[in-house]
Design a protein around this motif. Sequence first.
Motif, PDB file in Angstrom:
ATOM      1  N   SER A 332       0.823  -1.206   0.000  1.00  0.00           N
ATOM      2  CA  SER A 332       0.000   0.000   0.000  1.00  0.00           C
ATOM      3  C   SER A 332       0.861   1.261   0.000  1.00  0.00           C
ATOM      4  CB  SER A 332      -0.928   0.002   1.229  1.00  0.00           C
ATOM      5  OG  SER A 332      -1.671   1.186   1.295  1.00  0.00           O
ATOM      6  N   LEU A 333       1.915   1.257   0.783  1.00  0.00           N
ATOM      7  CA  LEU A 333       2.809   2.429   0.845  1.00  0.00           C
ATOM      8  C   LEU A 333       3.566   2.605  -0.464  1.00  0.00           C
ATOM      9  CD1 LEU A 333       4.245   2.042   4.463  1.00  0.00           C
ATOM     10  CD2 LEU A 333       2.513   3.661   3.681  1.00  0.00           C
ATOM     11  N   ALA A 334       3.996   1.491  -1.071  1.00  0.00           N
ATOM     12  CA  ALA A 334       4.723   1.575  -2.346  1.00  0.00           C
ATOM     13  C   ALA A 334       3.833   2.105  -3.456  1.00  0.00           C
ATOM     14  CB  ALA A 334       5.285   0.211  -2.716  1.00  0.00           C
ATOM     15  N   GLU A 335       2.574   1.748  -3.450  1.00  0.00           N
ATOM     16  CA  GLU A 335       1.643   2.179  -4.499  1.00  0.00           C
ATOM     17  C   GLU A 335       1.455   3.691  -4.491  1.00  0.00           C
ATOM     18  OE1 GLU A 335      -1.754  -0.464  -5.800  1.00  0.00           O
ATOM     19  OE2 GLU A 335      -1.421  -1.252  -3.774  1.00  0.00           O
ATOM     20  N   LYS A 336       1.724   4.330  -3.353  1.00  0.00           N
ATOM     21  CA  LYS A 336       1.619   5.789  -3.284  1.00  0.00           C
ATOM     22  C   LYS A 336       2.626   6.480  -4.178  1.00  0.00           C
ATOM     23  CE  LYS A 336      -0.096   6.092   1.502  1.00  0.00           C
ATOM     24  NZ  LYS A 336       0.162   6.684   2.842  1.00  0.00           N
ATOM     25  N   LEU A 337       3.704   5.763  -4.536  1.00  0.00           N
ATOM     26  CA  LEU A 337       4.764   6.346  -5.362  1.00  0.00           C
ATOM     27  C   LEU A 337       4.581   6.064  -6.849  1.00  0.00           C
ATOM     28  CD1 LEU A 337       7.875   5.584  -3.123  1.00  0.00           C
ATOM     29  CD2 LEU A 337       6.528   7.680  -3.227  1.00  0.00           C
ATOM     30  N   LEU A 338       3.532   5.340  -7.211  1.00  0.00           N
ATOM     31  CA  LEU A 338       3.305   5.034  -8.618  1.00  0.00           C
ATOM     32  C   LEU A 338       2.900   6.280  -9.398  1.00  0.00           C
ATOM     33  CD1 LEU A 338       1.425   1.619  -8.430  1.00  0.00           C
ATOM     34  CD2 LEU A 338       3.698   2.026  -9.352  1.00  0.00           C
TER      35      LEU A 338
END
Length: 338
Positions: A332-338
């Motif tokens: 979820s946190l990584a998807e914020k950087l997409l």
Amino acid sequence: MSVMTRRALLGALATSPLWVNPVWAQSSNLKISHQFPGGSVAEGDFRDRLCRMFAAEVEKRTRGALKFSIYPGSSLMKTNAQFSAMRKGALDMSLVPLSYAGGEVPEVNIGLMPGLVTSYDQGMAWKNSEVGKELARILAEKGIVVVSWIWQAGGVASRSKPIIDPEDARGLKVRGGSREMDLILKEAGAAVVTLPSNEIYAGMQTGAMDAALTSSTSLISFRLEEVSKALTTGRAGAYWFMFEPLMMSKAVFDRLPKDQQAAIMAVGGDLETFARKAAQDDDAAVAAVYQRAGARVADLNPATLKKWQDIARNTAWKDYAARNANCAKLLSLAEKLL
């Protein structure tokens, strides 16, 4: 000599300009292990060069209190044993693909999550973002300190045709590099092969695998052009981005004085710029290497990249998030950087 006299003498020595802290006076020799071909500070696989640059600079900054011995080519221990050995304090440091430890710590498979990182800017943003801080916290709990944050794009070497679209992988035996990469390859119709990158050459040479995904640097360093007829590069975009950090055993790190810890982390951070440039240089250089060997070279376009990313969302990402709460949070946190 009385106790009071001894204490007074020690106090005087401690404030003397000639006093040398006994911790600094004791020299430690730390071992750095990795699976890549050995070279020198100036030449060779950039991951080996980075280890040598790190060792030289930390020794300089600690005035020789820390020295290092470097063991390339899995010469100290087997590739897949390094992460566990660091956790136990049996190995001091290693530069190793983090996802290799996914069977032991499932959270680390986010380091090779297909389509989750698609550029160097995005990957390098992890370190100071929520996802990077959470990953560092989890690794610290598992006994690992991340010293240098290193990302590498990758491509596909094949014994036959280029693997560009997902349907190109159908019916082939392919090495992905992580559980999650294997999931998207299976969805595309491939049979997966699991082994570290330093064993790809033998597998392709014998026909045990038809194709392999790995970093641009490994595509060069392991001379895979000698056993390949085609290459799909990551220079125009990639769904294969590997987090391959320089790491240290937390048990070893915690035993060092603060000054030495600070030197290690400062040098590790400084070398991240070198690592990024070297990785990107290899993304460009790999095409020339394979063209000279007579291989057909292809690139991914945004539409093709999205096909792989869509497969990943519905397979690898869902599977990873379901592993445990830590995995779900990291994704979820990584998807914020997409």
